[in-house]
Design a protein around this motif. Structure first.
Motif, PDB file in Angstrom:
ATOM      1  N   PRO A   1       0.800  -1.235   0.000  1.00  0.00           N
ATOM      2  CA  PRO A   1       0.000   0.000   0.000  1.00  0.00           C
ATOM      3  C   PRO A   1       0.828   1.278   0.000  1.00  0.00           C
ATOM      4  CG  PRO A   1      -0.943  -1.598   1.503  1.00  0.00           C
ATOM      5  CD  PRO A   1       0.372  -2.165   1.056  1.00  0.00           C
ATOM      6  N   ASP A   2       2.045   1.225   0.581  1.00  0.00           N
ATOM      7  CA  ASP A   2       2.888   2.426   0.607  1.00  0.00           C
ATOM      8  C   ASP A   2       3.730   2.567  -0.661  1.00  0.00           C
ATOM      9  OD1 ASP A   2       4.809   0.482   0.906  1.00  0.00           O
ATOM     10  OD2 ASP A   2       5.544   1.187   2.850  1.00  0.00           O
ATOM     11  N   THR A   3       3.541   1.662  -1.621  1.00  0.00           N
ATOM     12  CA  THR A   3       4.201   1.641  -2.938  1.00  0.00           C
ATOM     13  C   THR A   3       5.673   1.246  -2.866  1.00  0.00           C
ATOM     14  OG1 THR A   3       5.092   3.917  -3.200  1.00  0.00           O
ATOM     15  CG2 THR A   3       2.730   3.616  -3.580  1.00  0.00           C
ATOM     16  N   GLU A   4       6.208   0.964  -1.684  1.00  0.00           N
ATOM     17  CA  GLU A   4       7.637   0.705  -1.539  1.00  0.00           C
ATOM     18  C   GLU A   4       8.062  -0.680  -2.013  1.00  0.00           C
ATOM     19  OE1 GLU A   4      10.160   2.835  -0.609  1.00  0.00           O
ATOM     20  OE2 GLU A   4       8.531   4.266  -0.930  1.00  0.00           O
ATOM     21  N   ALA A   5       7.147  -1.624  -2.077  1.00  0.00           N
ATOM     22  CA  ALA A   5       7.518  -2.992  -2.447  1.00  0.00           C
ATOM     23  C   ALA A   5       6.575  -3.561  -3.492  1.00  0.00           C
ATOM     24  CB  ALA A   5       7.535  -3.889  -1.210  1.00  0.00           C
ATOM     25  N   LEU A   6       7.131  -4.392  -4.350  1.00  0.00           N
ATOM     26  CA  LEU A   6       6.352  -5.189  -5.302  1.00  0.00           C
ATOM     27  C   LEU A   6       6.687  -6.648  -5.033  1.00  0.00           C
ATOM     28  CD1 LEU A   6       4.638  -5.740  -7.873  1.00  0.00           C
ATOM     29  CD2 LEU A   6       6.759  -5.453  -9.192  1.00  0.00           C
ATOM     30  N   PHE A   7       5.650  -7.459  -4.818  1.00  0.00           N
ATOM     31  CA  PHE A   7       5.837  -8.880  -4.569  1.00  0.00           C
ATOM     32  C   PHE A   7       5.340  -9.684  -5.766  1.00  0.00           C
ATOM     33  CE2 PHE A   7       5.699  -6.952  -0.391  1.00  0.00           C
ATOM     34  CZ  PHE A   7       6.762  -7.580   0.261  1.00  0.00           C
ATOM     35  N   VAL A   8       6.130 -10.681  -6.160  1.00  0.00           N
ATOM     36  CA  VAL A   8       5.794 -11.572  -7.270  1.00  0.00           C
ATOM     37  C   VAL A   8       5.827 -12.998  -6.754  1.00  0.00           C
ATOM     38  CG1 VAL A   8       6.398 -12.356  -9.591  1.00  0.00           C
ATOM     39  CG2 VAL A   8       6.826  -9.971  -8.928  1.00  0.00           C
ATOM     40  N   ALA A   9       4.699 -13.701  -6.864  1.00  0.00           N
ATOM     41  CA  ALA A   9       4.620 -15.088  -6.398  1.00  0.00           C
ATOM     42  C   ALA A   9       4.854 -16.027  -7.573  1.00  0.00           C
ATOM     43  CB  ALA A   9       3.253 -15.354  -5.768  1.00  0.00           C
ATOM     44  N   VAL A  10       5.838 -16.909  -7.425  1.00  0.00           N
ATOM     45  CA  VAL A  10       6.195 -17.860  -8.471  1.00  0.00           C
ATOM     46  C   VAL A  10       5.779 -19.265  -8.025  1.00  0.00           C
ATOM     47  CG1 VAL A  10       8.068 -18.834  -9.866  1.00  0.00           C
ATOM     48  CG2 VAL A  10       8.152 -16.427  -9.150  1.00  0.00           C
ATOM     49  N   ALA A  11       5.023 -19.964  -8.871  1.00  0.00           N
ATOM     50  CA  ALA A  11       4.527 -21.300  -8.537  1.00  0.00           C
ATOM     51  C   ALA A  11       5.368 -22.355  -9.250  1.00  0.00           C
ATOM     52  CB  ALA A  11       3.059 -21.434  -8.944  1.00  0.00           C
ATOM     53  N   ASP A  12       6.082 -23.150  -8.472  1.00  0.00           N
ATOM     54  CA  ASP A  12       6.868 -24.251  -9.018  1.00  0.00           C
ATOM     55  C   ASP A  12       7.209 -25.181  -7.866  1.00  0.00           C
ATOM     56  OD1 ASP A  12       8.602 -25.311 -11.396  1.00  0.00           O
ATOM     57  OD2 ASP A  12       9.953 -25.288  -9.665  1.00  0.00           O
ATOM     58  N   ARG A  13       7.231 -26.490  -8.147  1.00  0.00           N
ATOM     59  CA  ARG A  13       7.416 -27.460  -7.072  1.00  0.00           C
ATOM     60  C   ARG A  13       8.751 -27.279  -6.348  1.00  0.00           C
ATOM     61  NH1 ARG A  13       4.966 -31.284  -9.091  1.00  0.00           N
ATOM     62  NH2 ARG A  13       6.521 -32.154 -10.485  1.00  0.00           N
ATOM     63  N   ASN A  14       9.809 -27.003  -7.080  1.00  0.00           N
ATOM     64  CA  ASN A  14      11.120 -26.856  -6.458  1.00  0.00           C
ATOM     65  C   ASN A  14      11.632 -25.431  -6.439  1.00  0.00           C
ATOM     66  OD1 ASN A  14      12.173 -29.636  -5.688  1.00  0.00           O
ATOM     67  ND2 ASN A  14      11.506 -29.987  -7.792  1.00  0.00           N
ATOM     68  N   TYR A  15      11.322 -24.664  -7.469  1.00  0.00           N
ATOM     69  CA  TYR A  15      11.844 -23.307  -7.552  1.00  0.00           C
ATOM     70  C   TYR A  15      10.784 -22.247  -7.247  1.00  0.00           C
ATOM     71  CZ  TYR A  15      16.010 -25.386  -9.563  1.00  0.00           C
ATOM     72  OH  TYR A  15      17.150 -26.136  -9.753  1.00  0.00           O
ATOM     73  N   GLY A  16       9.617 -22.688  -6.774  1.00  0.00           N
ATOM     74  CA  GLY A  16       8.584 -21.750  -6.382  1.00  0.00           C
ATOM     75  C   GLY A  16       9.066 -20.851  -5.257  1.00  0.00           C
ATOM     76  N   SER A  17       8.625 -19.593  -5.285  1.00  0.00           N
ATOM     77  CA  SER A  17       9.145 -18.653  -4.298  1.00  0.00           C
ATOM     78  C   SER A  17       8.285 -17.401  -4.248  1.00  0.00           C
ATOM     79  CB  SER A  17      10.581 -18.256  -4.652  1.00  0.00           C
ATOM     80  OG  SER A  17      10.608 -17.559  -5.893  1.00  0.00           O
ATOM     81  N   LEU A  18       8.632 -16.534  -3.331  1.00  0.00           N
ATOM     82  CA  LEU A  18       8.057 -15.196  -3.256  1.00  0.00           C
ATOM     83  C   LEU A  18       9.196 -14.211  -3.467  1.00  0.00           C
ATOM     84  CD1 LEU A  18       5.508 -13.461  -2.679  1.00  0.00           C
ATOM     85  CD2 LEU A  18       6.225 -13.413  -0.287  1.00  0.00           C
ATOM     86  N   MET A  19       9.067 -13.366  -4.477  1.00  0.00           N
ATOM     87  CA  MET A  19      10.108 -12.413  -4.829  1.00  0.00           C
ATOM     88  C   MET A  19       9.697 -11.009  -4.410  1.00  0.00           C
ATOM     89  SD  MET A  19      11.110 -13.830  -8.626  1.00  0.00           S
ATOM     90  CE  MET A  19      12.794 -13.214  -8.527  1.00  0.00           C
ATOM     91  N   GLU A  20      10.641 -10.277  -3.850  1.00  0.00           N
ATOM     92  CA  GLU A  20      10.382  -8.907  -3.400  1.00  0.00           C
ATOM     93  C   GLU A  20      11.277  -7.929  -4.173  1.00  0.00           C
ATOM     94  OE1 GLU A  20      10.873  -6.056   0.576  1.00  0.00           O
ATOM     95  OE2 GLU A  20      11.076  -8.253   0.760  1.00  0.00           O
ATOM     96  N   PHE A  21      10.656  -6.875  -4.687  1.00  0.00           N
ATOM     97  CA  PHE A  21      11.372  -5.799  -5.359  1.00  0.00           C
ATOM     98  C   PHE A  21      11.036  -4.495  -4.636  1.00  0.00           C
ATOM     99  CE2 PHE A  21      10.767  -9.202  -8.327  1.00  0.00           C
ATOM    100  CZ  PHE A  21      11.931  -9.245  -9.076  1.00  0.00           C
TER     101      PHE A  21
END
Length: 445
Positions: free
Chosen positions: A412-432
């Motif tokens: 909400p404060d515009t400071e972060a963008l989160f990208v959720a990646v779906a994969d059995r082994n390389y799935g993750s949550l990415m923060e920018f």
């Protein structure tokens, strides 16, 4: 909400999920429209390990400092593979087959798309964690992550709604809908298709037409119902403030209805019917207008209180599954399986204001920052695009990753963008994190 690739499907194919869709194809590359994949439980994985030998490693997270020293942001060790990152990227883009529900000619469509300046940097990579891994039930529905602050993110992981604290790098289950695990967190089995979180309220839709509402600061589930008698999937949910003030919950289903609920007793206060299954709904910031998109190339803008049609949106060539309003409530964006995002000015909707093109697939997610400065759009896999609104959307940053994208969310404060990646082994949550230019500090030093 289903479509055409190798076969034709009807909307009443209630069991047509990712497993059925991907079993139709034999291409090796990981993509929305071309890769056979295994279905494990209720969750969809992009199976990057089919292309990469999984390398066991004690430390799977990646920090910004490590990335600056050359580590891959997803922890992929390219020196151990028989191909370079560039070769793998080229092959994936080349072999990708975008899913289409309608037949249309691309001739002339590319000419409509705005030419943009690429290579800009608005958000810098900050952190990637595999401690939480998003999962996707239906390949066309990618609204499965929500940030409520730059430190707090909610996402769907199999049958659980998980909270990720970016400050402490810890995750916690807040609700289990698999009918198992901690009885105090569980409700009877629901296959989650979509979610939204706002003002301490979590709202989710299910594959059989369920709607679940939970206040995050209260124990248990506040409301749970089945919206349709015919198991019509809940494709979209939204939380908004009406023009008169009270907070509302919105649900769009395959039975062609949009239903509006209050957030006190969760009574259904409105139900609007449309000519086609509803794939997406969103309400303008002022609470006056509602975008309704479905199994039609055309979309609608309706009065959020009455459901009366105000505008027809004509220009897309396929079905749309995502939309977002600029905070000024004048600009609406729609994402489509024709691989474009169209911008609509509510003062004149006779034609789209601009057309933005994806790299290789449908536009399945769109978000604005709360200050209206940036707009992000996500493809089904590999690419997230960020546009500078102040530059007329003509300046772009492209985030290049590997894997199916379960959702994107700005804090909400515009400071972060989160990208959720779906994969059995390389799935993750990415923060920018948002890049700032403190020129006054530069001049001081």
């Amino acid at each position: 909400m289903f479509g055409r690739m190798a076969h034709s499907f009807q909307n009443d194919d209630a069991d047509y999920t990712l497993e059925d869709y991907y079993s139709d194809f034999d291409d090796w590359s990981s993509s929305e429209g071309s890769t056979p994949r295994r279905h494990r439980g209720d969750a969809f994985d992009s199976d990057l390990e089919d292309d990469f030998h999984v390398i066991k490693k004690s430390k799977t997270d990646t920090t910004a400092a490590e990335a600056r020293k050359g580590k891959d942001i997803q922890g992929l060790q390219w020196d151990r593979f028989s191909f370079t990152r560039e070769e793998y990227r080229e092959n994936r883009v080349k072999k990708y087959m975008n899913f289409e529900s309608l037949s249309f000619s691309r001739e002339g469509l590319d000419k409509e798309c705005m030419q943009v300046e690429k290579g800009n940097k608005f958000y810098d990579f900050q952190f990637n964690t595999r401690l939480v891994k998003s999962t996707i039930l239906h390949f066309q529905l990618r609204s499965l992550v929500c940030a409520t602050s730059k430190h707090d993110v909610y996402l769907v992981q199999n049958s659980s709604f998980m909270h990720w604290c970016a400050l402490r790098n810890k995750s916690k289950e807040v609700l289990n809908v698999g009918g198992r695990a901690d009885p105090s967190l569980a409700v009877s089995r629901v296959q989650v298709t979509t979610m939204s979180v706002k003002d301490n309220l979590l709202v989710a839709g299910g594959f059989r037409g369920e709607l679940i509402c939970k206040y995050l600061n209260q124990a248990g589930v506040a409301f749970r119902t089945k919206l349709t008698a015919d198991d019509a999937i809940t494709n979209a949910v939204d939380i908004f403030s009406s023009s008169s003030g009270p907070k509302r919950v919105l649900a769009g289903n395959n039975d062609s209805h949009v239903r509006v609920f209050d957030t006190v007793k969760f009574a259904c206060i409105n139900s609007f019917q449309f000519p086609w299954p509803v794939n997406n709904t969103s309400v303008s910031e002022d609470g006056k207008l509602m975008a309704v998109l479905g199994d039609s190339a055309d979309g609608l803008v309706v009065d959020a209180q009455s459901g009366k049609v105000i505008s027809n949106l004509r220009g897309h060539h396929d079905y749309s599954f995502t939309s977002a309003w600029h905070p000024n409530s004048q600009i609406l964006t729609t994402g489509n399986q024709d691989m474009t995002c169209r911008l609509w000015d509510m003062r004149n909707t006779a034609e789209s204001l601009a057309v933005l093109k994806g790299r290789m697939g449908a536009i399945r997610g769109i978000k604005f920052t709360s200050d209206g400065r940036f707009m992000a759009m996500a493809e089904p896999a590999d690419f997230v695009h960020i546009f500078d609104v102040n530059a007329g959307y003509k300046r772009e940053q492209e985030i290049d990753l590997f894997g199916e994208i379960a959702g994107i969310s700005f804090s909400p404060d515009t400071e972060a963008l989160f990208v959720a990646v779906a994969d059995r082994n390389y799935g993750s949550l990415m923060e920018f994190n948002r890049r700032h230019h403190y020129q006054y500090l530069d001049s001081f030093f």
